[in-house]
Design an enzyme around this catalytic site. Structure first.
Site, PDB file in Angstrom:
ATOM      1  N   CYS A   5      -1.617  -6.428  54.739  1.00 26.88           N
ATOM      2  CA  CYS A   5      -1.650  -6.319  53.281  1.00 26.88           C
ATOM      3  C   CYS A   5      -3.045  -6.774  52.866  1.00 26.88           C
ATOM      4  O   CYS A   5      -3.473  -7.877  53.202  1.00 26.88           O
ATOM      5  CB  CYS A   5      -0.582  -7.237  52.694  1.00 26.88           C
ATOM      6  SG  CYS A   5      -0.673  -7.436  50.898  1.00 26.88           S
ATOM      7  N   CYS A   7      -5.704  -0.622  50.746  1.00 22.63           N
ATOM      8  CA  CYS A   7      -4.344  -1.107  50.503  1.00 22.63           C
ATOM      9  C   CYS A   7      -3.478  -0.345  51.497  1.00 22.63           C
ATOM     10  O   CYS A   7      -3.583   0.886  51.592  1.00 22.63           O
ATOM     11  CB  CYS A   7      -3.922  -0.803  49.062  1.00 22.63           C
ATOM     12  SG  CYS A   7      -2.179  -1.197  48.751  1.00 22.63           S
ATOM     13  N   HIS A  44      -0.551   0.443  51.416  1.00 24.41           N
ATOM     14  CA  HIS A  44       0.396   1.385  50.817  1.00 24.41           C
ATOM     15  C   HIS A  44      -0.216   2.788  50.654  1.00 24.41           C
ATOM     16  O   HIS A  44       0.516   3.768  50.553  1.00 24.41           O
ATOM     17  CB  HIS A  44       0.827   0.904  49.420  1.00 24.41           C
ATOM     18  CG  HIS A  44       1.793  -0.243  49.439  1.00 24.41           C
ATOM     19  ND1 HIS A  44       1.426  -1.519  49.776  1.00 24.41           N
ATOM     20  CD2 HIS A  44       3.132  -0.296  49.164  1.00 24.41           C
ATOM     21  CE1 HIS A  44       2.494  -2.322  49.685  1.00 24.41           C
ATOM     22  NE2 HIS A  44       3.532  -1.610  49.326  1.00 24.41           N
ATOM     23  N   GLU A  47       6.439   1.770  46.601  1.00 21.69           N
ATOM     24  CA  GLU A  47       7.612   0.903  46.789  1.00 21.69           C
ATOM     25  C   GLU A  47       8.897   1.594  46.318  1.00 21.69           C
ATOM     26  O   GLU A  47       9.978   1.270  46.793  1.00 21.69           O
ATOM     27  CB  GLU A  47       7.416  -0.446  46.062  1.00 21.69           C
ATOM     28  CG  GLU A  47       6.424  -1.393  46.743  1.00 21.69           C
ATOM     29  CD  GLU A  47       6.921  -1.944  48.100  1.00 21.69           C
ATOM     30  OE1 GLU A  47       8.126  -2.141  48.275  1.00 21.69           O
ATOM     31  OE2 GLU A  47       6.063  -2.147  48.991  1.00 21.69           O
ATOM     32  N   ASP A 104       3.808  -7.725  55.222  1.00 21.66           N
ATOM     33  CA  ASP A 104       3.244  -7.090  54.032  1.00 21.66           C
ATOM     34  C   ASP A 104       4.052  -7.524  52.814  1.00 21.66           C
ATOM     35  O   ASP A 104       5.160  -8.051  52.938  1.00 21.66           O
ATOM     36  CB  ASP A 104       3.296  -5.560  54.173  1.00 21.66           C
ATOM     37  CG  ASP A 104       2.719  -4.838  52.951  1.00 21.66           C
ATOM     38  OD1 ASP A 104       1.636  -5.239  52.495  1.00 21.66           O
ATOM     39  OD2 ASP A 104       3.354  -3.901  52.432  1.00 21.66           O
ATOM     40  N   SER A 105       3.496  -7.262  51.642  1.00 18.12           N
ATOM     41  CA  SER A 105       4.223  -7.493  50.389  1.00 18.12           C
ATOM     42  C   SER A 105       5.459  -6.602  50.300  1.00 18.12           C
ATOM     43  O   SER A 105       6.364  -6.889  49.525  1.00 18.12           O
ATOM     44  CB  SER A 105       3.306  -7.180  49.211  1.00 18.12           C
ATOM     45  OG  SER A 105       2.959  -5.812  49.221  1.00 18.12           O
TER      46      SER A 105
END
Lengths: 269, 269
Positions: free
Chosen positions: A72, A183, A185, A151, A9-10
């Protein structure tokens, strides 16, 4: 040696896929790469996301994984096709599993999608949904403020709640019975998103669904792990190791409470 | 010509898979075989079920389908492995999709399974669930009276309600948060089953989940239908054509309301 499921993932978003894989397939070993130093990917141009994803795949392929999960949505939209054609292991993205789950869950055929600017502007969910059924009506919205919150590890603060509310406002008066969290996240913010959207909108986590499809694909290839030895997972990130580890431990909780885990910082590119 | 998804069952139960495939993949052509003259399969010995399933697969394979779905839990338990090794098209059973969905849905790890005598005594669900996770606790129950009710088309009568209640009684004081409907006939009785089990037990339809995994597998093989021409489905049964057609029309409802469908009686063996 046991072949692992490689997940990338990012940043920390792919941990939502990790958690579900650990829960649904506790015998499987996981090697994770979170590109936290270069997150978020959402606002980056597609060719840069493709380049970064390629670097991570090159890194992960050294471990001889049995499958690579691009956990991601932005990277799936930008890189899945090209990466799939280049490596010999199966590569699973998060967009089609999310789309299939939404088609399965919707009763009205009206589906919402939220994601990064990269994911939404690629139109990848619309394409995936329309490929399955021409009857689906889709409303999409980019929510660029949500990944940075996650994040930073700020899941439950007052300002987080305000930002989620403000971001989702255009969706609250749209007609839909499912909302795809497009997403990985976003499951970190699930409770707040559910509150804003109300109890009648089912939230579809592309993360959870991808874990399940990984299970399907490994089963169909006869590649599910057997045996009762607990695997030792490996986590790599490119940025602040302490923050990554703290978010991972908090999110994965009991899933990694009692088991050995390797943590390492590795920068690519 | 468009390659079809071939779906088979001992009788009308596989129509629950058909309905979901039609809903989730409206572009796909379906060829269905329901062995209504020889239903139920549940009480038959496994080698007889294997023989009957083989006959149906031999019949369906003539149509050059892109995938064969054994939409019958009893036949999946008795024949999936052998049939898969004999034909060159992918063969999908209903047991592993149901097991995977239950593992994904359970929060407590306590899962119930109901099915025919053949399915439950094969232990196929326990094997499938334990293959995925050693932590799952399973309670199983054979409910031999339910398939005959559905084959007669009696979904909502008072006596049906009584039989469902009596059949499920041993499950109502067991600890579980998911109950796998381990027979594709059971979604016909879903409302009553949900009433008996109460609102806190999630019902997992092996039928719905199989439709979804069929979508996953066709996507991963690059075999999803495209184009906007509506397919003409074909339905075959071995028994009373009028009863079969009446149950199919009632169950599939709007899914086949406006589209041409071929109906035919064909006996095998």
């Amino acid at each position: 040696m046991q072949q692992a499921i490689a997940i990338l993932d990012s940043g920390v978003g792919g941990l939502t896929v990790v958690k579900e894989v650990m829960r649904q397939l506790p015998r499987e070993k996981i090697i994770y790469y979170g590109d936290t130093a270069r997150a978020p990917y959402g606002p980056r141009p597609a060719d840069e996301v493709l380049k970064f994803t390629g670097q991570i795949v090159d890194f992960l392929i050294q471990f001889d994984p049995k499958v690579i999960v691009i956990a991601c949505n932005t990277a799936t939209a930008a890189a899945l096709e090209e990466i799939s054609s280049k490596v010999s292991v199966p590569v699973i993205g998060v967009i089609h599993p999310g789309a299939r789950a939404a088609i399965s869950a919707t009763n009205t055929g009206h589906v919402g999608v939220i994601g990064t600017v990269g994911t939404i502007s690629s139109g990848a969910y619309t394409t995936a949904l329309k490929q399955l059924s021409p009857y689906i009506e889709i409303v999409s919205l980019a929510c660029p403020l949500l990944v940075p919150i996650v994040e930073r590890g700020e899941f439950h603060s007052k300002s987080t709640s305000l930002i989620v509310r403000k971001s989702l406002l255009p969706m609250t008066n749209q007609y839909m019975d499912c909302l795809i969290l497009g997403c990985t996240h976003y499951p970190f913010l699930r409770e707040t998103i559910q509150e804003v959207m109300g109890p009648y909108v089912k939230l579809i986590s592309s993360a959870d669904e991808t874990a399940r499809e990984t299970s399907t694909i490994l089963y169909n290839k006869g590649k599910l792990a057997s045996g009762d030895t607990l695997p030792i997972h490996q986590f790599y990130c490119s940025g602040d190791a302490r923050l990554f580890r703290s978010i991972a431990r908090q999110w994965l909780g009991e899933q990694i409470g009692n088991i050995p885990v390797l943590w390492q910082v590795t920068r690519l590119g």
